[in-house]
Design an enzyme around this catalytic site. Structure first.
Site, short mmCIF file in Angstrom:
data_model
loop_
_atom_site.label_atom_id
_atom_site.label_comp_id
_atom_site.label_asym_id
_atom_site.label_seq_id
_atom_site.Cartn_x
_atom_site.Cartn_y
_atom_site.Cartn_z
N GLU A 39 42.68 23.60 36.62
CA GLU A 39 42.21 23.28 37.97
C GLU A 39 40.96 24.02 38.41
O GLU A 39 40.46 23.79 39.51
CB GLU A 39 43.36 23.48 38.96
CG GLU A 39 44.41 22.41 38.69
CD GLU A 39 45.53 22.34 39.67
OE1 GLU A 39 45.58 23.18 40.58
OE2 GLU A 39 46.36 21.44 39.51
N HIS A 60 30.48 45.23 39.38
CA HIS A 60 30.89 45.75 40.70
C HIS A 60 32.04 44.91 41.27
O HIS A 60 33.11 45.46 41.56
CB HIS A 60 29.69 45.76 41.67
CG HIS A 60 30.03 46.26 43.04
ND1 HIS A 60 29.20 47.05 43.79
CD2 HIS A 60 31.13 46.08 43.81
CE1 HIS A 60 29.76 47.35 44.94
NE2 HIS A 60 30.94 46.76 44.97
P1 13P Z 1 33.02 49.91 52.48
O1 13P Z 1 34.12 50.95 52.47
O2 13P Z 1 31.79 50.42 53.21
O3 13P Z 1 33.51 48.58 53.02
O4 13P Z 1 32.53 49.69 50.99
C1 13P Z 1 33.43 49.25 50.01
C2 13P Z 1 32.78 48.50 48.91
O5 13P Z 1 33.45 47.79 48.19
C3 13P Z 1 31.32 48.61 48.73
O6 13P Z 1 30.82 47.61 47.89
ZN ZN Z 2 32.39 46.83 46.49
#
Ligand code: 13P
Ligand code: ZN
Length: 292
Positions: A190, A231
């Site tokens: 899906e 990230h």
């Molecule tokens: P914040 O705590 O400022 O929301 O940041 C968390 C984060 O994932 C940064 O990319």
């Molecule tokens: Zn983040």
């Protein structure tokens, strides 16, 4: 009772007429979603952030929207400088910077804030009780809202998190939008129906800055999902469920990829089969992401 007393009493009655903000559906949605994201391992420590555009009339049932608790400059890690004009006056509920998703449910008033966008910053209407402020990714979020609203006026939610398998896949799979999307589409039947627009990818960039906000919002005019290499991921949608579901589906596909990528692949979903799916469900998709 004198005239003044009567006015005072009327004022108190008006105050009492507000419903308890902790019972508001949008606060509950934020609590439930952050708890689910934490439970799934997408948001370690303070990882992740959500912004959710609210209806002013609905917020007005719970809060005196003319009562600004404090003004907060528009900033990520550094002061932000971009044109927020299309969002001025819009109200959002936003996770706080440095706050842990695991704690939101037990203390929403410290970990969340309701803010209104102004010309020169944001106005706090509720929350960040300990003196906190919105996520450091607020510039990216607001830029993404502006980009998505141009494509879909019903867009309300922007969500960022660090889902484990999606992140793991960043280290072992080529970070090419066509190839990455194609691999994800092959992992669950899906997928192509859930995210037919595919997944945009940004190279590793410094987070919390204007630059990553501009780059993400540019991708968002094409994709509802954008990977920040090594990230995490950004998702955008009309509702919390839709946005959560987009990320959840990518993460499931990435999990299957990570479970199978070290073994010989004997079977796969063919591109011709994916076409049958999108035709059955009647969705527009990135034809250039298939090899037909
Ligand atoms: P914040 O705590 O400022 O929301 O940041 C968390 C984060 O994932 C940064 O990319
Ligand atoms: Zn983040």
């Amino acid at each position: 009772m004198g005239f003044l007393d009567e006015i005072k009493k009327a004022g108190k009655d008006i105050k009492r007429a507000f419903k308890d903000v902790l019972s508001a559906p949008f606060v509950k949605e934020m609590c439930d979603t952050t708890a689910n994201m934490y439970r799934l391992g997408w948001d370690e420590r303070n990882g992740g952030n959500i912004s959710y555009m609210l209806d002013e009339a609905e917020v007005g049932e719970y809060l005196d929207i003319n009562n600004v608790i404090r003004k907060i400059p528009l900033a990520g890690v550094n002061e932000a400088n971009f044109d927020v004009a299309p969002l001025i006056g819009k109200i959002f509920i936003v996770t706080g910077t440095g706050k842990y998703f695991k704690n939101v449910k037990d203390d929403p008033e410290t970990n969340l804030g309701i803010i209104r966008v102004a010309k020169d910053g944001v106005e706090l209407l509720w929350g960040y009780k300990d003196g906190g402020r919105p996520t450091s990714e607020l510039p990216s979020h607001l830029m993404c809202h502006m980009a998505r609203l141009k494509i879909d006026p019903q867009n309300r939610v922007v969500m960022h998190c660090h889902p484990t398998n999606t992140l793991a896949m960043n280290y072992v799979h080529e970070l090419d939008e066509k190839k990455f999307t194609h691999t994800l589409w092959e992992m669950c039947t899906e997928c192509i129906v859930v995210f037919p627009d595919g997944v945009g990818i940004l190279p590793w960039m410094l987070c919390g800055t204007n630059d990553i906000g501009v780059a993400t919002s540019e991708k968002m005019s094409e994709f509802r999902l954008v990977i920040w290499a090594m990230h995490g991921i950004y998702g955008a949608g009309k509702t919390m469920d839709e946005t959560f579901g987009l990320i959840e589906t990518v993460e499931k596909a990435a999990q299957i990829y990570m479970l199978t990528c070290n073994r010989p692949r004997i079977n796969t979903i063919k591109d011709e089969d994916m076409v049958k799916l999108v035709e059955l469900f009647g969705v527009e998709y990135r034809k250039d992401f298939l090899d037909l």
